[in-house]
Design a protein around this motif. Structure first.
Motif, mmCIF file in Angstrom:
data_model
loop_
_atom_site.group_PDB
_atom_site.id
_atom_site.type_symbol
_atom_site.label_atom_id
_atom_site.label_comp_id
_atom_site.label_asym_id
_atom_site.label_seq_id
_atom_site.Cartn_x
_atom_site.Cartn_y
_atom_site.Cartn_z
ATOM 1 N N GLU A 149 7.923 9.092 0.375
ATOM 2 C CA GLU A 149 7.997 7.951 1.214
ATOM 3 C C GLU A 149 6.635 8.373 2.167
ATOM 4 O O GLU A 149 5.928 7.399 2.573
ATOM 5 C CB GLU A 149 8.981 7.655 1.858
ATOM 6 C CG GLU A 149 10.125 7.145 1.072
ATOM 7 C CD GLU A 149 9.768 5.552 0.705
ATOM 8 O OE1 GLU A 149 8.966 4.983 1.414
ATOM 9 O OE2 GLU A 149 10.508 5.233 -0.294
ATOM 10 N N MET A 150 6.710 9.481 2.668
ATOM 11 C CA MET A 150 5.562 9.616 3.815
ATOM 12 C C MET A 150 4.211 9.682 3.217
ATOM 13 O O MET A 150 3.197 9.518 3.718
ATOM 14 C CB MET A 150 5.871 11.277 4.244
ATOM 15 C CG MET A 150 7.022 11.102 5.277
ATOM 16 S SD MET A 150 7.233 12.636 6.175
ATOM 17 C CE MET A 150 5.563 12.451 7.172
ATOM 18 N N GLU A 151 4.005 9.958 1.821
ATOM 19 C CA GLU A 151 2.550 10.098 1.193
ATOM 20 C C GLU A 151 2.125 8.609 1.105
ATOM 21 O O GLU A 151 1.177 8.220 0.931
ATOM 22 C CB GLU A 151 2.815 10.598 -0.399
ATOM 23 C CG GLU A 151 2.859 12.080 -0.246
ATOM 24 C CD GLU A 151 2.939 12.654 -1.702
ATOM 25 O OE1 GLU A 151 3.194 11.920 -2.592
ATOM 26 O OE2 GLU A 151 3.095 13.752 -1.747
ATOM 27 N N ILE B 146 11.892 12.210 0.592
ATOM 28 C CA ILE B 146 11.169 11.846 2.088
ATOM 29 C C ILE B 146 9.759 12.219 2.107
ATOM 30 O O ILE B 146 8.821 11.278 2.592
ATOM 31 C CB ILE B 146 11.712 12.664 3.346
ATOM 32 C CG1 ILE B 146 13.181 12.348 3.294
ATOM 33 C CG2 ILE B 146 10.888 12.794 4.471
ATOM 34 C CD1 ILE B 146 13.843 13.472 4.331
ATOM 35 N N ALA B 147 9.245 13.078 1.307
ATOM 36 C CA ALA B 147 7.745 13.403 1.081
ATOM 37 C C ALA B 147 6.903 12.408 0.295
ATOM 38 O O ALA B 147 5.957 11.816 0.893
ATOM 39 C CB ALA B 147 7.681 14.667 0.369
ATOM 40 N N TYR C 231 6.776 10.709 10.585
ATOM 41 C CA TYR C 231 5.291 10.698 10.833
ATOM 42 C C TYR C 231 5.134 10.272 12.605
ATOM 43 O O TYR C 231 4.095 10.883 12.854
ATOM 44 C CB TYR C 231 4.960 9.381 9.985
ATOM 45 C CG TYR C 231 3.611 9.017 10.157
ATOM 46 C CD1 TYR C 231 2.725 10.095 10.186
ATOM 47 C CD2 TYR C 231 3.060 7.620 10.437
ATOM 48 C CE1 TYR C 231 1.151 9.761 10.279
ATOM 49 C CE2 TYR C 231 1.676 7.445 10.551
ATOM 50 C CZ TYR C 231 1.063 8.529 10.528
ATOM 51 O OH TYR C 231 -0.500 8.103 10.721
ATOM 52 N N ALA D 81 11.263 8.600 7.040
ATOM 53 C CA ALA D 81 9.581 9.097 6.786
ATOM 54 C C ALA D 81 8.885 8.629 8.092
ATOM 55 O O ALA D 81 8.245 9.213 8.561
ATOM 56 C CB ALA D 81 9.345 8.734 5.460
ATOM 57 N N TYR D 82 9.265 7.432 8.520
ATOM 58 C CA TYR D 82 8.534 6.937 9.544
ATOM 59 C C TYR D 82 8.783 7.537 10.568
ATOM 60 O O TYR D 82 7.960 7.995 11.781
ATOM 61 C CB TYR D 82 8.773 5.312 9.713
ATOM 62 C CG TYR D 82 7.762 4.479 8.974
ATOM 63 C CD1 TYR D 82 6.618 4.003 9.454
ATOM 64 C CD2 TYR D 82 8.536 3.848 7.879
ATOM 65 C CE1 TYR D 82 5.765 3.377 8.648
ATOM 66 C CE2 TYR D 82 7.670 2.978 7.210
ATOM 67 C CZ TYR D 82 6.356 2.760 7.322
ATOM 68 O OH TYR D 82 5.679 1.835 6.740
ATOM 69 N N THR E 61 15.746 6.757 3.768
ATOM 70 C CA THR E 61 14.689 7.609 3.685
ATOM 71 C C THR E 61 13.423 7.185 4.124
ATOM 72 O O THR E 61 12.631 7.956 4.638
ATOM 73 C CB THR E 61 14.605 7.738 2.016
ATOM 74 O OG1 THR E 61 16.008 8.210 1.491
ATOM 75 C CG2 THR E 61 13.538 9.060 1.577
ATOM 76 N N LYS E 62 13.094 5.857 3.803
ATOM 77 C CA LYS E 62 11.969 5.399 4.402
ATOM 78 C C LYS E 62 11.764 5.252 6.029
ATOM 79 O O LYS E 62 11.003 5.681 6.796
ATOM 80 C CB LYS E 62 11.731 3.809 3.871
ATOM 81 C CG LYS E 62 10.625 3.330 4.460
ATOM 82 C CD LYS E 62 10.239 1.717 3.772
ATOM 83 C CE LYS E 62 9.701 1.849 2.387
ATOM 84 N NZ LYS E 62 9.357 0.734 1.769
ATOM 85 N N ILE F 166 7.720 20.445 4.800
ATOM 86 C CA ILE F 166 9.117 19.669 4.410
ATOM 87 C C ILE F 166 9.951 20.702 3.553
ATOM 88 O O ILE F 166 9.669 20.969 2.436
ATOM 89 C CB ILE F 166 9.045 18.385 4.037
ATOM 90 C CG1 ILE F 166 8.082 17.418 4.800
ATOM 91 C CG2 ILE F 166 10.351 17.759 3.715
ATOM 92 C CD1 ILE F 166 7.908 16.120 4.201
#
Length: 166
Positions: free
Chosen positions: A52-54, A49-50, A24, A20-21, A16-17, A35
């Motif tokens: 992790e993106m935050e 995912i959201a 991004y 997310a990268y 997931t991380k 998303i």
């Protein structure tokens, strides 16, 4: 009927991380991205995912639930957002498992009715049994399985797991 763990909670968190990268990096020039997770598990994965993106970006993230009747993919698709909410924005369509590709391709088709800036797809597990020519932009793992095997993903707080059953 045997259940084999193919991804444990730690592995799913790591994937997931990473995804997310990747998202991004792909959408770094955008201010807002949507998303969109396919209900139920795709939406749960989209929320993860959201989250992790935050932690890694200042992008404004808008979650959208996409409701597709998997037993009748020709039924109208419903979303928790209005089309104007994702028009001219970057959109990521998320699902947990890509089996035949039907659900994902009908989800993609829905979003093509509105002009978008950029559109990408994400799955946690790609089973490599596509009936439709759908490509996933970001995936956790690719898994070659027999048609008799089934991949099941369970999202539970801190105990996420993906099983292969036969």
């Amino acid at each position: 009927m045997g259940k084999n763990i193919i991804l444990n909670s730690t592995e799913i968190k790591h994937i997931t991380k990473r995804i997310a990268y990747q998202i991004y990096e792909t959408f770094v020039d955008e201010k807002v991205i949507v998303i969109a997770g396919i209900s139920k598990n795709g939406y749960e994965f989209a929320k993860k995912i959201a989250e992790e993106m935050e932690n890694i970006s200042s992008l404004q993230l808008v979650l959208c639930e996409v409701i597709i009747q998997k037993d009748n993919v020709f039924a109208p698709i419903q979303t928790s957002l209005q089309p104007t909410d994702y028009q001219n924005k970057g959109v990521i369509l998320v699902d947990d498992v890509l089996n035949s590709g039907a659900t994902l391709i009908y989800g993609v088709k829905h979003f093509l009715n509105v002009p978008l800036k950029k559109f990408k797809t994400v799955v946690l597990v790609d089973r490599n049994h596509k009936k439709y020519p759908v490509k996933v932009d970001f995936k956790g793992i690719s898994l070659s399985t027999s048609l008799q095997e089934h991949v099941e993903v369970i999202f539970e707080k801190e105990n996420d797991v993906a099983f292969l059953t036969n």
